[in-house]
Design a protein around this motif. Sequence first.
Motif, PDB file in Angstrom:
ATOM      1  N   THR A   1      -2.079   4.557 -12.639  1.00 41.17           N
ATOM      2  CA  THR A   1      -0.979   4.682 -11.676  1.00 41.17           C
ATOM      3  C   THR A   1      -0.332   3.346 -11.326  1.00 41.17           C
ATOM      4  O   THR A   1       0.532   3.288 -10.457  1.00 41.17           O
ATOM      5  CB  THR A   1      -1.457   5.373 -10.382  1.00 41.17           C
TER       6      THR A   1
ATOM      7  N   PRO B   1       3.152   4.486 -12.549  1.00 37.85           N
ATOM      8  CA  PRO B   1       2.749   4.841 -13.912  1.00 37.85           C
ATOM      9  C   PRO B   1       3.932   4.854 -14.864  1.00 37.85           C
ATOM     10  O   PRO B   1       5.086   4.994 -14.448  1.00 37.85           O
ATOM     11  CB  PRO B   1       2.192   6.259 -13.740  1.00 37.85           C
ATOM     12  N   LEU B   2       3.639   4.676 -16.117  1.00 38.14           N
ATOM     13  CA  LEU B   2       4.637   4.890 -17.150  1.00 38.14           C
ATOM     14  C   LEU B   2       4.854   6.391 -17.290  1.00 38.14           C
ATOM     15  O   LEU B   2       3.973   7.178 -16.962  1.00 38.14           O
ATOM     16  CB  LEU B   2       4.170   4.302 -18.489  1.00 38.14           C
ATOM     17  N   GLU B   3       5.967   6.797 -17.786  1.00 33.16           N
ATOM     18  CA  GLU B   3       6.250   8.216 -17.963  1.00 33.16           C
ATOM     19  C   GLU B   3       5.141   8.866 -18.788  1.00 33.16           C
ATOM     20  O   GLU B   3       4.791   8.391 -19.862  1.00 33.16           O
ATOM     21  CB  GLU B   3       7.588   8.411 -18.656  1.00 33.16           C
ATOM     22  N   GLY B   4       4.562   9.907 -18.228  1.00 34.79           N
ATOM     23  CA  GLY B   4       3.490  10.625 -18.907  1.00 34.79           C
ATOM     24  C   GLY B   4       2.116   9.979 -18.777  1.00 34.79           C
ATOM     25  O   GLY B   4       1.160  10.477 -19.322  1.00 34.79           O
TER      26      GLY B   4
ATOM     27  N   GLY C   1       0.512   8.826 -15.673  1.00 32.70           N
ATOM     28  CA  GLY C   1       0.001   8.655 -14.317  1.00 32.70           C
ATOM     29  C   GLY C   1      -1.213   9.476 -13.970  1.00 32.70           C
ATOM     30  O   GLY C   1      -1.188  10.682 -14.044  1.00 32.70           O
TER      31      GLY C   1
END
Length: 159
Positions: free
Chosen positions: A140, A151-154, A156
């Motif tokens: 996260t 978080p980065l996309e996808g 977290g």
Amino acid sequence: MKRIGIADTTFARYDMARAAIREIKKHASVEIVRYTVPGVKDLPVAAKRLIEEHKCDIVIALGMPGAAPIDKVCAHEASTGLIMAQLMTNRHIIEVFVHEDEAGDERTLARLAEKRAAEHALNAVRLLFRPEELTRMAGTGQRQGFEDAGPLEGGGGTH
């Protein structure tokens, strides 16, 4: 009763131990053992002694290296020593360093030291009593002392 060790230095320009102790007391009933040494390179043995002689379950090592190149080298050496002490004792030692050049002015540096010490103190409590909270926070983008990166996309958190 669990024991949390706090190793700190006289070289630091802010009493980060005070912030850590205050945060620990908000979240857990533990014995806190404080051990103050002159500088960051003294922290590894302080942490090891807190674990072996004072029977601490976890240690928070607080330091404030200066901004000069030699201070960066000393911080690296201290960090290496703290890692070695963790491996020798099989206990977590949470390194909490605030480098003097992380903030543009003294007021911001003080706020950073306060916040980073408190947030890592809470991490120590989580490691001892609620490790599942850390697992939920995995990926996260937590940043102690600063705003979290997220978080980065996808990517977290594990739920």
